[in-house]
Design a protein around this motif. Structure first.
Motif, mmCIF file in Angstrom:
data_model
loop_
_atom_site.group_PDB
_atom_site.id
_atom_site.type_symbol
_atom_site.label_atom_id
_atom_site.label_comp_id
_atom_site.label_asym_id
_atom_site.label_seq_id
_atom_site.Cartn_x
_atom_site.Cartn_y
_atom_site.Cartn_z
ATOM 1 N N GLY A 63 12.494 25.837 40.872
ATOM 2 C CA GLY A 63 13.649 25.385 40.107
ATOM 3 C C GLY A 63 13.695 26.046 38.754
ATOM 4 O O GLY A 63 12.762 26.752 38.337
ATOM 5 N N ILE A 64 14.788 25.807 38.066
ATOM 6 C CA ILE A 64 14.990 26.388 36.750
ATOM 7 C C ILE A 64 15.898 25.469 35.947
ATOM 8 O O ILE A 64 16.807 24.826 36.499
ATOM 9 C CB ILE A 64 15.602 27.799 36.862
ATOM 10 N N SER A 65 15.644 25.355 34.645
ATOM 11 C CA SER A 65 16.515 24.612 33.740
ATOM 12 C C SER A 65 16.893 25.545 32.598
ATOM 13 O O SER A 65 16.600 26.740 32.635
ATOM 14 C CB SER A 65 15.807 23.364 33.218
ATOM 15 N N ASN A 66 17.506 25.001 31.589
ATOM 16 C CA ASN A 66 17.924 25.837 30.461
ATOM 17 C C ASN A 66 16.754 26.387 29.643
ATOM 18 O O ASN A 66 16.894 27.376 28.934
ATOM 19 C CB ASN A 66 18.852 25.042 29.533
ATOM 20 N N SER A 67 15.595 25.748 29.769
ATOM 21 C CA SER A 67 14.481 26.134 28.903
ATOM 22 C C SER A 67 13.188 26.473 29.641
ATOM 23 O O SER A 67 12.216 26.886 29.021
ATOM 24 C CB SER A 67 14.179 25.017 27.901
ATOM 25 N N LYS A 68 13.164 26.311 30.968
ATOM 26 C CA LYS A 68 11.901 26.541 31.669
ATOM 27 C C LYS A 68 12.108 26.848 33.157
ATOM 28 O O LYS A 68 13.155 26.572 33.732
ATOM 29 C CB LYS A 68 10.986 25.334 31.519
ATOM 30 N N THR A 80 3.964 23.502 37.998
ATOM 31 C CA THR A 80 3.622 24.067 36.692
ATOM 32 C C THR A 80 4.881 24.612 36.043
ATOM 33 O O THR A 80 5.660 25.329 36.683
ATOM 34 C CB THR A 80 2.582 25.192 36.825
ATOM 35 N N THR A 81 5.096 24.253 34.787
ATOM 36 C CA THR A 81 6.273 24.735 34.073
ATOM 37 C C THR A 81 5.921 25.983 33.266
ATOM 38 O O THR A 81 4.831 26.088 32.701
ATOM 39 C CB THR A 81 6.838 23.658 33.123
ATOM 40 N N PHE A 82 6.871 26.920 33.232
ATOM 41 C CA PHE A 82 6.744 28.144 32.451
ATOM 42 C C PHE A 82 7.958 28.257 31.539
ATOM 43 O O PHE A 82 9.081 27.940 31.939
ATOM 44 C CB PHE A 82 6.692 29.374 33.360
ATOM 45 N N ASP A 111 14.601 20.299 38.846
ATOM 46 C CA ASP A 111 15.402 20.682 37.688
ATOM 47 C C ASP A 111 14.847 19.952 36.462
ATOM 48 O O ASP A 111 13.726 19.437 36.504
ATOM 49 C CB ASP A 111 16.900 20.419 37.898
ATOM 50 N N SER A 112 15.590 19.897 35.402
ATOM 51 C CA SER A 112 15.061 19.348 34.149
ATOM 52 C C SER A 112 14.751 17.853 34.228
ATOM 53 O O SER A 112 13.941 17.335 33.446
ATOM 54 C CB SER A 112 16.046 19.604 33.010
ATOM 55 N N THR A 113 15.369 17.139 35.166
ATOM 56 C CA THR A 113 15.171 15.691 35.226
ATOM 57 C C THR A 113 14.655 15.182 36.569
ATOM 58 O O THR A 113 13.990 14.156 36.625
ATOM 59 C CB THR A 113 16.494 14.954 34.921
ATOM 60 N N ASP A 114 14.979 15.891 37.657
ATOM 61 C CA ASP A 114 14.734 15.345 38.992
ATOM 62 C C ASP A 114 13.815 16.225 39.832
ATOM 63 O O ASP A 114 13.744 17.446 39.652
ATOM 64 C CB ASP A 114 16.054 15.166 39.736
ATOM 65 N N LEU A 327 7.818 37.255 46.395
ATOM 66 C CA LEU A 327 7.711 36.016 47.164
ATOM 67 C C LEU A 327 8.909 35.108 46.928
ATOM 68 O O LEU A 327 9.369 34.411 47.841
ATOM 69 C CB LEU A 327 6.434 35.272 46.772
ATOM 70 N N SER A 328 9.406 35.093 45.683
ATOM 71 C CA SER A 328 10.492 34.199 45.307
ATOM 72 C C SER A 328 11.161 34.766 44.067
ATOM 73 O O SER A 328 10.513 35.433 43.256
ATOM 74 C CB SER A 328 9.943 32.795 45.040
ATOM 75 N N ALA A 329 12.468 34.517 43.908
ATOM 76 C CA ALA A 329 13.188 35.037 42.742
ATOM 77 C C ALA A 329 14.406 34.176 42.457
ATOM 78 O O ALA A 329 14.973 33.544 43.361
ATOM 79 C CB ALA A 329 13.610 36.490 42.973
ATOM 80 N N VAL A 330 14.809 34.148 41.183
ATOM 81 C CA VAL A 330 16.018 33.439 40.764
ATOM 82 C C VAL A 330 16.736 34.285 39.723
ATOM 83 O O VAL A 330 16.128 35.151 39.079
ATOM 84 C CB VAL A 330 15.705 32.043 40.165
#
Length: 355
Positions: A63-68, A80-82, A111-114, A327-330
């Motif tokens: 997943g991805i959010s606005n900041s991580k 793990t968040t990056f 995502d950022s909350t769920d 392996l994976s990309a966004v």
């Protein structure tokens, strides 16, 4: 040892050697000779912005959010968040409930909350928030599903086995009630056993409200809307129109499994959607006639298409970090973030030639 026996042993060794060489060449045959198509190269459209060595256990960007970004292994219990500059931040341990079955395989969406975990073999979904870390579950009114894409908090599209488990259909499912809202075959001419020949990757373009199904084993792309109405059928630029294989049943540890009885030629390995710019990127597994073997072998080849009509735009390369394929990309414009074994890289996209 007499001469006759020595000659027999030498003959057998020569035969084995030649046979192994044949197998090696046959396995890579599609990419050691021309495949009948050429690419329009747009390598200046992509440039490396940052790269980081990471733990080799990471297998997917979940997943991805606005900041991580959210990275995970094949197990869904640790995330793990990056940061957007690819620095590891926090490790989150999930308190997964006991279920009547296995958590493998699984689809993890964050995502950022769920946090949402989907278990295809059980037709089951689990939902939680970061603040609660307590999961609710929902059982789908559907059989085993093989492909999945999330439309919203309450709706998904799956490709699921039919009741007699001989074919597959696309189904729109309410994740809160498990109800199947609508279903459609989409691939009308698919009569392959359990739909294996037409297996592919399913992605959702949230801005244009379109789903893209890119087949793994042949050059077919299906675009349809969220109500399962086909918008268009197109082709990737390669020439693989037919790629059939045979299947066999294996009995192992008291359970029956179905597997291919011969190797498969993978044409398209994955698909990445760029909703903001109306594009989708296909990770190709075939070398073009205007692509040298060393260039192909040392890079990931990505073909770009327009989401609205499937038209081919061009292609570029991304290096195979540590000899590992992506392996994976966004895509989070203007960046494409790619995960390889032990490496996380961020590339900046120049959209000038992609319009």
């Amino acid at each position: 040892m007499n001469t006759r026996h020595s000659f027999a042993i030498i003959s057998i060794l020569v035969f084995i050697t030649l046979f192994l060489v044949y197998l090696k060449n046959a396995a890579s045959l599609p990419n050691t000779q021309n495949n009948g198509f050429s690419r329009k190269w747009l390598d200046k459209a992509i440039a490396l912005d940052a790269t980081e060595e990471i733990n080799t256990s990471f297998q997917r960007i979940s997943g991805i959010s606005n900041s991580k970004f959210f990275l995970s292994t094949l197990k869904p219990d640790v995330i793990t968040t990056f940061s957007l500059d690819l620095k590891a931040q926090d490790t989150i341990f999930l308190n997964l409930p006991k279920i009547n079955g296995s958590y493998t395989p699984n689809i993890l969406n964050v995502d950022s909350t769920d946090i949402r975990i989907y278990l295809p073999n059980l037709a089951l979904s689990l939902y939680s928030s970061f603040t609660e870390n307590k999961f609710d579950s929902s059982k789908f009114q559907s059989d085993i599903y093989t492909r999945f894409s999330q439309l919203s908090d309450s709706q998904i599209i799956v490709r699921a086995l039919s009741e007699n488990q001989t074919r597959q259909k696309f189904k729109k499912v309410n994740t809160r009630t498990g109800e199947v809202l609508k279903e459609s075959k989409i691939i009308e001419d698919d009569d392959s056993f359990m739909g294996f020949d037409s297996d592919g990757t399913l992605n959702y373009d949230s801005k244009n409200k379109l789903l893209l199904y890119v087949q793994y084993y042949r050059n077919e792309v299906y675009c349809f809307d969220s109500n399962l109405n086909v918008v268009y059928k197109s082709k990737t630029i390669d020439t693989i129109k037919y790629n059939h294989t045979n299947y066999t049943k294996l009995n192992k540890a008291g359970s029956e499994k179905i597997t291919t009885s011969e190797s498969r030629l993978i044409v398209n390995r994955n698909c990445i959607v760029d909703s903001e710019n109306g594009l989708f990127y296909v990770l190709s597994n075939l070398k073009a006639d205007n692509e040298s073997p060393p260039l192909y072998n040392n890079n990931n080849t990505i073909d770009i298409y327009k989401t609205i009509n499937g038209k081919y735009v061009g292609s570029f390369h991304l290096p195979r970090e540590g000899k590992s394929r992506i392996l994976s990309a966004v895509v989070t414009p203007p960046y494409l973030v790619a995960l390889s074994k032990g490496n996380l890289s961020k590339y900046k996209i120049d959209y000038t030639d992609l319009k």
